[in-house]
Write a protein that holds these residues in place. Sequence first.
Motif, PDB file in Angstrom:
ATOM      1  N   ALA A 126       0.786  -1.072  -0.544  1.00  0.00           N
ATOM      2  CA  ALA A 126       0.017  -0.093   0.099  1.00  0.00           C
ATOM      3  C   ALA A 126       1.127   1.480  -0.035  1.00  0.00           C
ATOM      4  O   ALA A 126       0.714   2.146  -0.811  1.00  0.00           O
ATOM      5  CB  ALA A 126      -1.146   0.306   1.511  1.00  0.00           C
ATOM      6  N   ILE A 127       2.055   1.098   0.392  1.00  0.00           N
ATOM      7  CA  ILE A 127       2.871   2.632   0.740  1.00  0.00           C
ATOM      8  C   ILE A 127       3.220   2.651  -0.449  1.00  0.00           C
ATOM      9  O   ILE A 127       2.922   3.546  -1.360  1.00  0.00           O
ATOM     10  CB  ILE A 127       4.653   2.170   1.407  1.00  0.00           C
ATOM     11  N   ILE A 128       3.572   1.696  -1.935  1.00  0.00           N
ATOM     12  CA  ILE A 128       4.516   1.511  -2.836  1.00  0.00           C
ATOM     13  C   ILE A 128       3.012   2.228  -3.660  1.00  0.00           C
ATOM     14  O   ILE A 128       3.215   2.946  -4.379  1.00  0.00           O
ATOM     15  CB  ILE A 128       4.423   0.600  -3.337  1.00  0.00           C
ATOM     16  N   HIS A 129       1.651   1.978  -3.591  1.00  0.00           N
ATOM     17  CA  HIS A 129       0.947   2.268  -4.192  1.00  0.00           C
ATOM     18  C   HIS A 129       0.484   3.941  -3.534  1.00  0.00           C
ATOM     19  O   HIS A 129       0.150   4.504  -4.360  1.00  0.00           O
ATOM     20  CB  HIS A 129      -0.514   1.377  -3.512  1.00  0.00           C
ATOM     21  N   TYR A 130       0.349   4.444  -2.625  1.00  0.00           N
ATOM     22  CA  TYR A 130      -0.065   5.879  -2.119  1.00  0.00           C
ATOM     23  C   TYR A 130       1.627   6.771  -2.516  1.00  0.00           C
ATOM     24  O   TYR A 130       0.814   7.440  -2.873  1.00  0.00           O
ATOM     25  CB  TYR A 130      -0.181   5.881  -1.055  1.00  0.00           C
ATOM     26  N   ARG A 131       2.741   6.450  -3.096  1.00  0.00           N
ATOM     27  CA  ARG A 131       3.915   6.945  -3.351  1.00  0.00           C
ATOM     28  C   ARG A 131       3.207   7.284  -4.711  1.00  0.00           C
ATOM     29  O   ARG A 131       3.631   8.604  -4.691  1.00  0.00           O
ATOM     30  CB  ARG A 131       4.786   5.938  -2.738  1.00  0.00           C
ATOM     31  N   GLU A 132       2.611   6.975  -5.212  1.00  0.00           N
ATOM     32  CA  GLU A 132       2.806   6.883  -7.147  1.00  0.00           C
ATOM     33  C   GLU A 132       1.342   8.470  -6.907  1.00  0.00           C
ATOM     34  O   GLU A 132       1.539   9.159  -7.334  1.00  0.00           O
ATOM     35  CB  GLU A 132       2.370   5.436  -7.685  1.00  0.00           C
ATOM     36  N   GLN A 133       1.272   8.571  -5.369  1.00  0.00           N
ATOM     37  CA  GLN A 133      -0.594   9.596  -5.439  1.00  0.00           C
ATOM     38  C   GLN A 133       0.586  10.781  -4.839  1.00  0.00           C
ATOM     39  O   GLN A 133      -0.063  11.573  -4.907  1.00  0.00           O
ATOM     40  CB  GLN A 133      -1.677   8.681  -5.202  1.00  0.00           C
ATOM     41  N   ASP A 134       1.155  10.609  -3.780  1.00  0.00           N
ATOM     42  CA  ASP A 134       0.861  10.695  -3.425  1.00  0.00           C
ATOM     43  C   ASP A 134       2.246  11.420  -2.108  1.00  0.00           C
ATOM     44  O   ASP A 134       1.942  10.036  -0.515  1.00  0.00           O
ATOM     45  CB  ASP A 134       0.217  11.667  -2.285  1.00  0.00           C
ATOM     46  N   ASN A 135       3.624  11.288  -2.370  1.00  0.00           N
ATOM     47  CA  ASN A 135       4.257  10.752  -1.707  1.00  0.00           C
ATOM     48  C   ASN A 135       4.759  11.098  -0.045  1.00  0.00           C
ATOM     49  O   ASN A 135       5.224  10.839   0.306  1.00  0.00           O
ATOM     50  CB  ASN A 135       6.047  11.618  -2.155  1.00  0.00           C
ATOM     51  N   SER A 136       3.890  12.253   0.249  1.00  0.00           N
ATOM     52  CA  SER A 136       3.945  12.575   1.677  1.00  0.00           C
ATOM     53  C   SER A 136       3.411  11.890   2.553  1.00  0.00           C
ATOM     54  O   SER A 136       4.102  11.761   3.736  1.00  0.00           O
ATOM     55  CB  SER A 136       3.261  13.952   1.671  1.00  0.00           C
ATOM     56  N   LEU A 137       2.422  11.465   1.784  1.00  0.00           N
ATOM     57  CA  LEU A 137       1.177  11.004   2.178  1.00  0.00           C
ATOM     58  C   LEU A 137       1.939   9.340   2.386  1.00  0.00           C
ATOM     59  O   LEU A 137       1.634   8.975   3.699  1.00  0.00           O
ATOM     60  CB  LEU A 137      -0.047  10.052   1.690  1.00  0.00           C
ATOM     61  N   ALA A 138       2.286   8.661   1.501  1.00  0.00           N
ATOM     62  CA  ALA A 138       3.261   7.914   1.918  1.00  0.00           C
ATOM     63  C   ALA A 138       4.461   7.400   2.904  1.00  0.00           C
ATOM     64  O   ALA A 138       4.017   6.846   3.417  1.00  0.00           O
ATOM     65  CB  ALA A 138       4.095   6.889   0.267  1.00  0.00           C
ATOM     66  N   ASN A 139       5.531   8.669   3.008  1.00  0.00           N
ATOM     67  CA  ASN A 139       5.653   8.908   3.914  1.00  0.00           C
ATOM     68  C   ASN A 139       5.302   8.766   5.877  1.00  0.00           C
ATOM     69  O   ASN A 139       6.189   8.073   6.657  1.00  0.00           O
ATOM     70  CB  ASN A 139       6.972  10.215   3.693  1.00  0.00           C
ATOM     71  N   GLU A 140       4.239   8.889   5.154  1.00  0.00           N
ATOM     72  CA  GLU A 140       2.972   9.279   6.437  1.00  0.00           C
ATOM     73  C   GLU A 140       3.112   7.907   7.011  1.00  0.00           C
ATOM     74  O   GLU A 140       3.070   7.747   7.849  1.00  0.00           O
ATOM     75  CB  GLU A 140       2.176  10.445   6.739  1.00  0.00           C
ATOM     76  N   ILE A 141       2.360   7.315   6.080  1.00  0.00           N
ATOM     77  CA  ILE A 141       2.460   5.887   6.428  1.00  0.00           C
ATOM     78  C   ILE A 141       3.070   5.013   6.944  1.00  0.00           C
ATOM     79  O   ILE A 141       3.103   4.301   7.883  1.00  0.00           O
ATOM     80  CB  ILE A 141       1.710   5.134   5.341  1.00  0.00           C
TER      81      ILE A 141
END
Length: 169
Positions: A126-141
């Motif tokens: 999921a982190i990899i998936h969300y990194r494509e949409q929003d890097n800050s969100l992926a970092n928060e996860i």
Amino acid sequence: MKWSLTAIIFLSIMLAAGCGGEAAEGTDGTSGQFEEITDPETLGNTIADIYVEMYSNLNDLLNQGLSAEELWPELTAMKEDYISQFVELGAIREGMTESQKQVINLTLSSRFYNFDSEVFNSVNDAIIHYREQDNSLANEISQMNILTQYSEYELLRDQEPEEAVRLGI
């Protein structure tokens, strides 16, 4: 790639579980939910139980198919809820001796060693998936994996001094 990301996150967890510290004078972060815990092994298991619950809930949240915009407020609320629980457990931990803190650390280490790899890998995906949409969100996860540091005040002061100040630690 998955295994190296898994190894990095596992090492982060172990680092967070391996350090101890002292509470700031006058800091008593307990709301009473955990105040009856006096045994270090019980405290270590409680921290681990909450971490496992958090990661399971995080996995469930991440697999709802939410957009990055929809996920942000849910993730933020979840993070703050678990931070408050770990801070409360940290207040108890601070009242323990160094040898008791070592028991807590050993208990956490043994529990994290047996962490459910399917859940762990699902969150990583999921982190990899969300990194494509929003890097800050992926970092928060990704930061969710080290929330146990909130139960170790010295570690929190060293690694996240602004957070320690925000929480009065």
